[in-house]
Scaffold this motif. Structure first.
Motif, PDB file in Angstrom:
ATOM      1  N   CYS A   1       1.359  -1.164   0.135  1.00  0.00           N
ATOM      2  CA  CYS A   1      -0.069  -0.038   0.200  1.00  0.00           C
ATOM      3  C   CYS A   1       0.500   1.095   0.304  1.00  0.00           C
TER       4      CYS A   1
ATOM      5  N   PHE B   1       0.127   3.812   0.915  1.00  0.00           N
ATOM      6  CA  PHE B   1       0.065   4.985   1.757  1.00  0.00           C
ATOM      7  C   PHE B   1       0.558   4.626   3.533  1.00  0.00           C
ATOM      8  N   CYS B   2       0.660   3.804   3.862  1.00  0.00           N
ATOM      9  CA  CYS B   2       1.415   3.309   4.633  1.00  0.00           C
ATOM     10  C   CYS B   2       2.121   1.878   4.642  1.00  0.00           C
TER      11      CYS B   2
ATOM     12  N   CYS C   1      -4.598  -0.501   0.843  1.00  0.00           N
ATOM     13  CA  CYS C   1      -5.288  -0.744   1.560  1.00  0.00           C
ATOM     14  C   CYS C   1      -6.697  -0.182   2.159  1.00  0.00           C
TER      15      CYS C   1
ATOM     16  N   CYS D   1      -6.583   3.166   4.271  1.00  0.00           N
ATOM     17  CA  CYS D   1      -5.448   4.013   3.949  1.00  0.00           C
ATOM     18  C   CYS D   1      -6.766   5.074   3.201  1.00  0.00           C
TER      19      CYS D   1
HETATM   20 ZN   LIG Z   1      -2.599   1.193   3.708  1.00  0.00          ZN
END
Ligand SMILES: [Zn+2]
Length: 218
Positions: A18, A20-21, A32, A35
């Motif tokens: 992911c 973002f994370c 995910c 996120c």
């Molecule tokens: Zn994520």
């Protein structure tokens, strides 16, 4: 469809992450759900267009998880961000994409392409192209080694943006409606500089699409 199969097949060797994370996600996922839910979406999917652009599509504000993903894309860690941004931007532009003849990525400097191994905006544009069928035209290029915009003050950014790009290939621009593609819009100086070059090359209209838009101070 083919693209989705490739995406899934590659994830067997390289687990998808992911953007973002940085967490591991499923073979057919691009981010995910947690996120995705945490992003500060721009409800209308639009932001104030910078000078010289007819409209600007933007997915979300530049903060939190969105900021982390943009920074991951810029520092060259990996290209998952570009895929995810492309997926989300295609959704935000929606049916409006039909009005556009070509996608033109905002160019990266040669130095940064060497450093990262890829040009972020071009990756994003290719993902949008795969999903929408609108072709990518790499009409612009960086003129000289451009200073990284984030290190410059606003006035300097504007001046720098104007001298940073050149028309590389204008043959598919005349009379066309162009959608400029980038990961982020801060002052809008970069998009304005690119739009000016495209209009000078005969573009009928220039719009823009970015993943994140800063609000207030950059
Ligand atoms: Zn994520």
């Amino acid at each position: 469809m083919f693209r989705d199969i490739t995406h899934a097949a590659l994830s067997v060797i390289f687990p998808n992450r992911c953007p973002f994370c940085d967490g591991i996600i499923g073979a057919r996922e691009y981010y995910c759900p947690e996120c995705a839910a945490s992003l500060r979406y721009i409800e209308s999917g639009r932001a104030e267009p910078p000078q010289g652009l007819s409209e600007l599509f933007a997915c979300c504000g530049y903060s939190g998880a969105a900021r982390s993903a943009v920074l991951r894309l810029k520092d060259g860690s990996y290209g998952y961000s570009a895929e995810a941004f492309g997926v989300m931007m295609t959704e935000v532009v929606g049916d409006n994409i039909r009005g556009y003849d070509a996608l033109v990525p905002v160019p990266s400097s040669f130095g940064s392409i060497l450093r990262r191994g890829y040009a972020p905006a071009e990756y994003i544009a290719r993902e949008i192209s795969r999903r929408s069928g609108v072709r990518v035209v790499t009409a612009l290029s960086a003129s000289v080694e451009k200073e990284e915009q984030k290190h410059l003050r606003k006035a300097e950014r504007k001046k720098n943006a104007r001298s940073s790009f050149v028309l590389y290939d204008g043959k598919n621009i005349r009379g066309k409606k162009i959608l400029l593609i980038d990961d982020i819009c801060t002052t809008g100086a970069t998009l304005s500089a690119c739009a000016k070059l495209l209009r000078e090359a005969g573009a009928a209209e220039v719009g823009g699409a970015v993943f994140a838009k800063t609000v207030g101070r950059a």
